[in-house]
Design a protein around this motif. Structure first.
Motif, short mmCIF file in Angstrom:
data_model
loop_
_atom_site.label_atom_id
_atom_site.label_comp_id
_atom_site.label_asym_id
_atom_site.label_seq_id
_atom_site.Cartn_x
_atom_site.Cartn_y
_atom_site.Cartn_z
N GLU A 87 0.82 -1.21 0.00
CA GLU A 87 0.00 0.00 0.00
C GLU A 87 0.86 1.27 0.00
O GLU A 87 0.33 2.38 0.06
N GLU A 88 2.18 1.08 -0.07
CA GLU A 88 3.15 2.18 -0.12
C GLU A 88 3.08 3.08 1.11
O GLU A 88 3.35 4.28 1.04
N LYS A 89 2.73 2.49 2.24
CA LYS A 89 2.75 3.22 3.51
C LYS A 89 4.02 2.92 4.30
O LYS A 89 4.37 3.64 5.23
N VAL A 90 4.67 1.82 3.93
CA VAL A 90 5.87 1.37 4.64
C VAL A 90 6.94 0.99 3.62
O VAL A 90 6.63 0.43 2.55
N ASP A 91 8.18 1.29 3.95
CA ASP A 91 9.32 0.86 3.13
C ASP A 91 9.97 -0.36 3.76
O ASP A 91 9.91 -0.54 4.99
N ALA A 92 10.57 -1.20 2.93
CA ALA A 92 11.29 -2.38 3.43
C ALA A 92 12.69 -2.39 2.85
O ALA A 92 12.90 -2.07 1.68
N ASP A 93 13.64 -2.74 3.70
CA ASP A 93 15.03 -2.81 3.26
C ASP A 93 15.67 -4.04 3.90
O ASP A 93 15.11 -4.65 4.81
N LEU A 94 16.84 -4.38 3.43
CA LEU A 94 17.56 -5.53 3.98
C LEU A 94 18.65 -5.07 4.93
O LEU A 94 19.37 -4.11 4.64
N ALA A 95 18.70 -5.72 6.10
CA ALA A 95 19.76 -5.42 7.07
C ALA A 95 20.65 -6.66 7.19
O ALA A 95 20.16 -7.77 7.41
N TYR A 96 21.95 -6.48 7.02
CA TYR A 96 22.90 -7.59 7.07
C TYR A 96 23.57 -7.64 8.44
O TYR A 96 24.28 -6.71 8.82
N GLY A 97 23.32 -8.71 9.18
CA GLY A 97 23.93 -8.88 10.49
C GLY A 97 25.26 -9.63 10.37
O GLY A 97 25.71 -9.98 9.28
N THR A 98 25.85 -9.89 11.50
CA THR A 98 27.15 -10.59 11.51
C THR A 98 26.97 -12.09 11.34
O THR A 98 27.88 -12.78 10.88
N VAL A 99 25.77 -12.58 11.69
CA VAL A 99 25.52 -14.02 11.60
C VAL A 99 24.20 -14.25 10.88
O VAL A 99 23.23 -13.54 11.11
#
Length: 236
Positions: free
Chosen positions: A212-224
């Motif tokens: 609905e284009e109310k929220v953005d999503a992105d990728l977060a890269y952790g250490t594990v």
């Protein structure tokens, strides 16, 4: 409302398959009776003159006419019937013209049943209120007029948004509120824990907000491990 008092509907649509779908939709709503299906201007005029329906479901494009011309003709002749446009046209000038001439609603094809039902239910309420007022008195109060126009204190009453199956409005509001209050993006797991639902459920609501284009999503890269999707409220 028994069949004798049902709201009479005329379908003006040159595609018989679509007209039959609309007729089935009407039967599912209740309180309405289809009095005919017209596929041309002459058929529409004949049904209107003879049957005098309460409501006309009208397309715009026909081989022998423009639906807006028929709408204009009905209004000029002060026919006591309302019109819901159901058409594939999306041109803003055509929509504006229909609204200016005076349609009860404007639905863009392909028709979704829930949207169709919403329109008919709203018309059924309007029709019932109008006829109750006609029986009571020729004079109305401002409050009664506001109710007819779906207004309260001058503010239009918002229609309940149509949500897909599996999306509850209260849960959706909770998910969105968590994101709004967060200082940074959140994972589906953290949102789910906050509102007390499963991670799968939380992700479903978050992805709906993304669609609905109310929220953005992105990728977060952790250490594990694998990267996680991070959700945050879209900047205006």
């Amino acid at each position: 409302m028994d069949n004798a008092n049902n709201i009479e509907v005329l379908i003006v649509e040159d595609d018989l398959r679509i007209a039959e779908i609309q007729q089935k939709f009407i039967e599912q709503v209740g309180g309405f009776t289809t009095v005919g299906i017209a596929a041309s201007y002459n058929e529409a005029r004949s049904y209107i003159d003879i049957m005098q329906p309460d409501l006309v479901l009208l397309d715009v494009y026909f081989p022998d006419m423009d639906g807006l011309d028929l709408l204009r003709e009905l209004k000029q002749k002060k026919k006591k019937m309302d019109v819901i446009m159901i058409t594939a046209t999306k041109e803003i000038n055509r929509v504006q013209e229909a609204v200016t001439i005076g349609v009860f609603d404007f639905i863009i094809k392909p028709v979704i049943f829930e949207r169709f039902k919403q329109s008919l239910v709203r018309y059924r309420d309007y029709y019932g209120q109008l006829h109750n007022l006609e029986r009571q008195s020729v004079l109305v109060t401002q409050q009664q007029v506001d109710m007819l126009l779906r207004k309260e204190a001058g503010v239009v009453v918002a229609e309940k948004p149509l949500l897909p199956k599996g999306i509850d409005p209260r849960t959706l509001e909770k998910v969105f509120d968590v994101l709004v209050k967060a200082d940074s993006g959140l994972t589906a797991e953290s949102v789910s824990m906050e509102i007390g639902v499963s991670r799968t459920t939380g992700r479903r609501y978050l992805e709906y907000l993304v669609s609905e284009e109310k929220v953005d999503a992105d990728l977060a890269y952790g250490t594990v491990g694998r990267p996680e999707r991070i959700y945050l409220v879209k900047e205006k």
